[in-house]
Design an enzyme around this catalytic site. Structure first.
Site, PDB file in Angstrom:
ATOM      1  CG  ASP A  68      -4.063  38.414  -5.353  1.00 27.40           C
ATOM      2  OD1 ASP A  68      -4.109  37.389  -6.153  1.00 27.40           O
ATOM      3  OD2 ASP A  68      -5.146  38.865  -4.757  1.00 27.40           O
ATOM      4  CD  GLU A 133      -8.834  34.277  -6.442  1.00 27.20           C
ATOM      5  OE1 GLU A 133      -9.752  33.501  -6.413  1.00 27.20           O
ATOM      6  OE2 GLU A 133      -8.006  34.441  -5.543  1.00 27.20           O
TER       7      GLU A 133
END
Length: 375
Positions: A68, A133
């Site tokens: 991400d 994250e």
């Protein structure tokens, strides 16, 4: 164009704004499966996670990272479209180039090369990849770690591909991180008219001496690996918006970045003692964002420093500065954790980019680490 850069481009072109993976893990998993990795995909709420492992014995080395990325911001401000993955003059542009799709590409290619040369290597190599994250980090790495712990599957050593380098590739290796503890404080007073202070209690005035003492306190002296613990007030709010009203409540948010010299409980007790000293009427809630961890000189850190030296010719500097990473969740299992990745100068910024040569060298460093650990 190298295999590393091509894979990094393919990952960047998938617009995986947190927590969306956008097909990045499938791309990686397809390549890992071809070289003998057992692939597990775990979807928790809104987050895709991958646990991929090759081998079933020790030592067990893990590459960890995230697919991400943070939002691009104002897209028109980018020199090149943020998900186009343009390569111009040897520089790869795009959101996630440095944080951390370049590292992911280097990990995969390094592992492919290592396995091709050492198909019967001892021990185990694994990948722990998440798409959570950059977001709340509640359905990502921490959930996979819980799953592994529940089935007693232990990682001995882990390399997180966070962009650790400062000026040159490999000049900094993170061999630990400080803990992060946040406090949400509400101090109660009594609302009233500013012209009649004797009929009110101003919570800002009441809390000011305590806040001053907290901001000036010494929490520890740090140690050879960590700076001294820091305390910072990050948000403060009181008042109704009217200039003639004494507020009835003050809200304060503060944060500790703390070393291994002090515990969460010790920090909390110290804060409460200071607040109580001034007889405040308050509520205090805590959030432990992460505990500190440290990987002291030993096999993992030593071979990493050797690999960096052999590939780049520079002497790397182990540090524990900066924010938090998913390494904190893995380290709590007893695993040795380091972080090594590209230069972090443009991460989370408009026009994020990374040197293609650096990505190629990073893959060579990762491959040498595997060789030193398993051959």
């Amino acid at each position: 164009m190298s295999d590393v850069v091509k894979l990094a481009q393919a990952l960047i072109q998938r617009a995986s704004v947190t927590p969306d993976d956008a097909g990045c893990q499938q791309l990686m998993n397809t390549r890992l499966a071809k070289i003998g990795f057992n692939i597990e995909e775990h979807f928790f709420v809104d987050t895709l996670n991958t646990w991929a492992r090759r081998g079933d014995s020790g030592p067990h080395f893990c590459f960890a990272g995230h697919t991400d990325v943070v939002p691009v911001g104002e897209e028109s401000a980018w020199q090149y479209p943020p998900f186009s993955a343009e390569v111009v003059d040897g520089v790869l542009h795009g959101r996630g180039a440095a944080d951390m799709k370049g590292s992911l590409a280097a990990m995969v290619v390094a592992t492919e090369r290592f396995v091709a040369k050492n198909p019967n290597h001892p021990g185990s190599i694994s990948f722990l990849i998440t798409s959570d994250e950059e977001g709340p980090f509640v359905n990502g790495t921490t959930r996979v770690v819980d799953l592994l712990e529940a089935r007693n599957e232990k990682i001995d050593m882990c390399l997180v591909g966070e962009p650790s380098s400062r000026h040159k590739l490999g000049d900094v290796v993170k061999n630990g991180r400080r803990g992060s503890l946040t406090g949400h404080l509400k101090v109660k007073g009594k609302q009233g008219h500013v012209a009649y202070p004797h009929l009110a209690q101003n919570p800002i005035h009441l809390a000011a001496p305590a806040l001053a003492e907290l901001s000036q306190a010494t929490w520890d002296q740090g140690n050879a690996f960590f700076p001294a613990t820091s305390f910072q007030i990050s948000n403060i709010n009181g008042g109704t918006g009217a200039g003639n009203v004494i507020p009835g409540e003050l809200s304060v948010q503060f944060n500790f970045r703390f070393s291994t010299e002090v515990t969460v409980e010790e920090l909390q007790h110290h804060v409460i003692a200071i607040l109580d000293k001034y007889n405040l009427d308050y509520q205090l809630n805590w959030i432990v964002n992460g505990l500190p961890f440290l990987t002291e000189p030993g096999p993992l850190l030593d071979v990493t420093l050797e690999a960096i030296k052999e590939v780049t010719g520079i002497d790397s500097n182990p540090e524990t500065t900066g924010g938090t990473s998913d390494g904190r969740f893995i380290a709590q299992t007893g695993c040795k954790v380091i972080e090594l990745g590209p230069i972090n100068a443009t991460i989370h910024q408009v026009n994020e980019c990374v040197s293609c040569d650096d990505l190629d060298q990073l893959a060579l460093i990762y491959e040498k680490i595997l060789e030193k650990l398993f051959v």
